[in-house]
Design an enzyme around this catalytic site. Structure first.
Site, PDB file in Angstrom:
ATOM      1  N   HIS A 236       1.884   4.648  -2.675  1.00 13.60           N
ATOM      2  CA  HIS A 236       1.990   6.090  -2.378  1.00 13.60           C
ATOM      3  C   HIS A 236       3.383   6.611  -2.739  1.00 13.60           C
ATOM      4  O   HIS A 236       3.532   7.695  -3.304  1.00 13.60           O
ATOM      5  CB  HIS A 236       1.764   6.341  -0.883  1.00 13.60           C
ATOM      6  CG  HIS A 236       0.330   6.281  -0.445  1.00 13.60           C
ATOM      7  ND1 HIS A 236      -0.654   7.046  -1.026  1.00 13.60           N
ATOM      8  CD2 HIS A 236      -0.290   5.570   0.537  1.00 13.60           C
ATOM      9  CE1 HIS A 236      -1.827   6.797  -0.415  1.00 13.60           C
ATOM     10  NE2 HIS A 236      -1.623   5.899   0.533  1.00 13.60           N
TER      11      HIS A 236
ATOM     12  N   GLU B 283      -4.688   7.958  -2.777  1.00 16.11           N
ATOM     13  CA  GLU B 283      -5.144   6.689  -2.213  1.00 16.11           C
ATOM     14  C   GLU B 283      -5.440   5.679  -3.322  1.00 16.11           C
ATOM     15  O   GLU B 283      -5.299   4.472  -3.112  1.00 16.11           O
ATOM     16  CB  GLU B 283      -6.391   6.951  -1.350  1.00 16.11           C
ATOM     17  CG  GLU B 283      -6.745   5.848  -0.387  1.00 16.11           C
ATOM     18  CD  GLU B 283      -5.685   5.539   0.681  1.00 16.11           C
ATOM     19  OE1 GLU B 283      -4.718   6.318   0.828  1.00 16.11           O
ATOM     20  OE2 GLU B 283      -5.825   4.500   1.341  1.00 16.11           O
TER      21      GLU B 283
ATOM     22  N   HIS C 258       0.845  -1.203   0.000  1.00 20.09           N
ATOM     23  CA  HIS C 258       0.000   0.000   0.000  1.00 20.09           C
ATOM     24  C   HIS C 258       0.884   1.259   0.000  1.00 20.09           C
ATOM     25  O   HIS C 258       0.725   2.145  -0.852  1.00 20.09           O
ATOM     26  CB  HIS C 258      -0.897  -0.045   1.237  1.00 20.09           C
ATOM     27  CG  HIS C 258      -1.818   1.131   1.380  1.00 20.09           C
ATOM     28  ND1 HIS C 258      -3.154   1.061   1.097  1.00 20.09           N
ATOM     29  CD2 HIS C 258      -1.591   2.414   1.785  1.00 20.09           C
ATOM     30  CE1 HIS C 258      -3.716   2.244   1.309  1.00 20.09           C
ATOM     31  NE2 HIS C 258      -2.790   3.082   1.741  1.00 20.09           N
ATOM     32  N   GLU C 259       1.825   1.302   0.934  1.00 23.90           N
ATOM     33  CA  GLU C 259       2.663   2.505   1.048  1.00 23.90           C
ATOM     34  C   GLU C 259       3.602   2.654  -0.150  1.00 23.90           C
ATOM     35  O   GLU C 259       3.922   3.768  -0.548  1.00 23.90           O
ATOM     36  CB  GLU C 259       3.451   2.505   2.364  1.00 23.90           C
ATOM     37  CG  GLU C 259       2.610   2.428   3.645  1.00 23.90           C
ATOM     38  CD  GLU C 259       1.511   3.485   3.770  1.00 23.90           C
ATOM     39  OE1 GLU C 259       1.656   4.569   3.198  1.00 23.90           O
ATOM     40  OE2 GLU C 259       0.475   3.190   4.435  1.00 23.90           O
TER      41      GLU C 259
HETATM   42 ZN    ZN Z   1      -3.050   5.190   1.989  1.00 27.03          ZN
END
Ligand code: ZN
Length: 502
Positions: A269, A296, A265-266
């Site tokens: 980003h 996101e 997830h990160e």
């Molecule tokens: Zn996030």
């Protein structure tokens, strides 16, 4: 004109430096700072925020920006300068609507509210936090009167995180989403596979968790010279500079794959941050993401659409089995794919599965709207919360920590923030469907562990724009339409009806 341009670029550069210093202070606080450092750190952070705020609201900066936006001068500017000064003028005009006394008032109120929120959690009692939340809501309403966007007052709060997004659009999208998510969930609950499923309780050593995370990071070609992975209570991503992005994870959670999926997830980003426009846009207002929802979408795209995809595990399962202990290796791929995508309605948002996650968001959005418009009182929040989660997910909190006290967002005055999580999920599904249309060989590439073409596609269609367009326009340009929760629902139906043999 030259003098104004130089001034404007110099100020943006310094603001970007302040922002990097602030990010570094915050990152250190969450990762390595000894706990007794907190009071000095609070002063250091407050000073940097104050200096940045003073610079942003200084008359000199606004005067120069205004001069550059005057018709004759503007016409003589280079294309990229035009885009920078237009964006900057819009940003400054918004910031300048807020009196500095208000900034001080909200900062003091939220500092106290955060403390009260922590105490209320320790006591498992919402009413300890309620008077602070009442003050915050009054301030949020006051903020709406300063920004004063057309339509619903909440539009002025949304706009801080999702420029141009409105209550009307979200109500329409979320009503559709809620209805369909509940329908899908109800179907799943009646399936034999759901009734037979058991929670996955195996554990993985920290060393093995780290190996899995590092393998993925390497596979994504993230340069060690631009990137770090560290540990914090809650995972996050932050940028210290254009070539210095930090992500964190946590290896202590119950779920053995928590660190793996939070790292993915990160990384989503981080890739976005590292690919934001540079060159003529370096250290300008353009070199940033236009919205939290779009940011996101990048993390959820990698976490859910790619790394919870069957094709990903065709490639990754043999690697996984080499790293993890024997107890995992007896599980067949099909069964494993079901385990990592298990639907299990639960009380805590951050532990929610991919399918039920957005119902947690919709609940918060509905509550925020009712609070901002005085439709309900703060004292009613726990009861309404419990009722809604019962209606949507069929579970009921035993105490307020499992209910209305679980997130810190309200204590920080972040009203309008929650919807961006659901927007991110919807955008991610739209992007995935568009990617498969543009590049039908994508699933084959994933099966071979080749992510290069996906990264390039995201760079070209999302990352490279920075704030040259709004999130909605970027998505329209790429996918041919704006936010559309029908796309997300069709993605979820395809995936979960197959998973649960429906
Ligand atoms: Zn996030």
């Amino acid at each position: 004109m030259k003098e104004s341009l130089e001034y404007v670029y110099k100020e943006q550069k310094e603001l970007s430096i302040y922002s990097g210093i602030g990010a570094l202070l915050g990152w250190d606080q969450m990762t390595y700072m000894p706990s007794d450092g907190s009071s000095d750190r609070a002063e250091q952070t407050a000073l940097i925020s104050r200096l940045a705020h003073e610079k942003t609201t200084a008359d000199a900066l606004y005067d120069h920006v205004r001069k550059l936006n005057e018709t004759i001068t503007f016409a003589q500017l280079k294309e990229h300068d035009k885009l920078v000064v237009t964006r900057l003028k819009k940003d400054l005009e918004k910031t300048r609507k807020i009196p500095s006394a208000f900034i001080e008032k909200i900062s003091k109120t939220t500092t106290l509210a955060y403390q009260a929120w922590e105490e209320a959690r320790a006591k498992k009692n919402f009413y300890h936090f309620a008077p602070h939340l009442e003050k915050i809501i009054e301030l949020e309403k006051e903020y709406c009167t300063y920004i004063n966007l057309p339509g619903h007052p909440y539009n002025s709060l949304l706009d801080d995180y999702e420029e141009g997004m409105t209550v009307d659009i979200l109500k329409k999208e979320f009503t559709y989403l809620r209805k369909n998510l509940i329908e899908i969930l109800d179907k799943i609950k009646t399936s034999t596979l759901f009734q037979k499923q058991k929670p996955f309780q195996k554990t993985l050593s920290i060393e093995n968790q780290k190996k899995l995370c590092n393998y993925f990071i390497k596979k994504m070609n993230l340069s060690k010279t631009k990137f770090r992975l560290d540990v914090s209570t809650h995972p996050f991503t932050t940028s210290i500079g254009n070539n210095d992005v930090r992500i964190t994870t946590n290896f202590e959670r119950k779920n053995p794959l928590f660190s793996f999926y939070s790292t993915i997830h990160e990384v989503g980003h981080a890739l976005y941050e590292l690919n934001l426009p540079q060159n003529e846009y370096k250290d300008t207002v353009i070199s940033d993401s236009p919205s939290l929802g779009l940011h996101e979408s990048q993390s959820r795209f990698w976490e859910n659409m790619i790394a919870r995809n069957k094709h990903f595990w065709v490639f990754f399962y043999p690697v996984f089995q080499k790293i993890v202990p024997k107890k995992f290796t007896t599980i067949a791929l099909d069964q494993w794919y079901r385990i990592i995508n298990q639907v299990q309605p639960s009380l805590i948002r951050v532990e929610a599965d991919e399918l039920t996650y957005c119902l947690h968001i919709i609940l918060r959005f509905e509550l925020e709207l009712m609070l901002i418009t005085d439709e309900i009182k703060v004292a009613e929040v726990p009861d309404i919360w419990d009722q809604k989660i019962q209606n949507y997910l069929g579970v009921r909190p035993h105490n307020d920590v499992e209910g209305a006290l679980q997130d810190m967002h309200w204590s920080g005055g972040s009203f309008g923030y929650f919807p961006t999580y659901a927007i991110g999920s919807i955008y991610a599904a739209q992007l995935f469907q568009t990617l498969l249309k543009h590049h039908p060989d994508t699933l084959q590439n994933i099966e071979q562990g080749d992510f290069a073409s996906i990264i390039t596609w995201l760079q070209n269609n999302i990352h490279q724009y920075g704030r040259l367009m709004t999130a909605d326009d970027i998505i329209k340009t790429c996918c041919g339409e704006g936010l559309n929760s029908q796309r997300y629902i069709s993605y979820l139906k395809d995936k979960y009806y197959t998973l649960y043999n429906i």
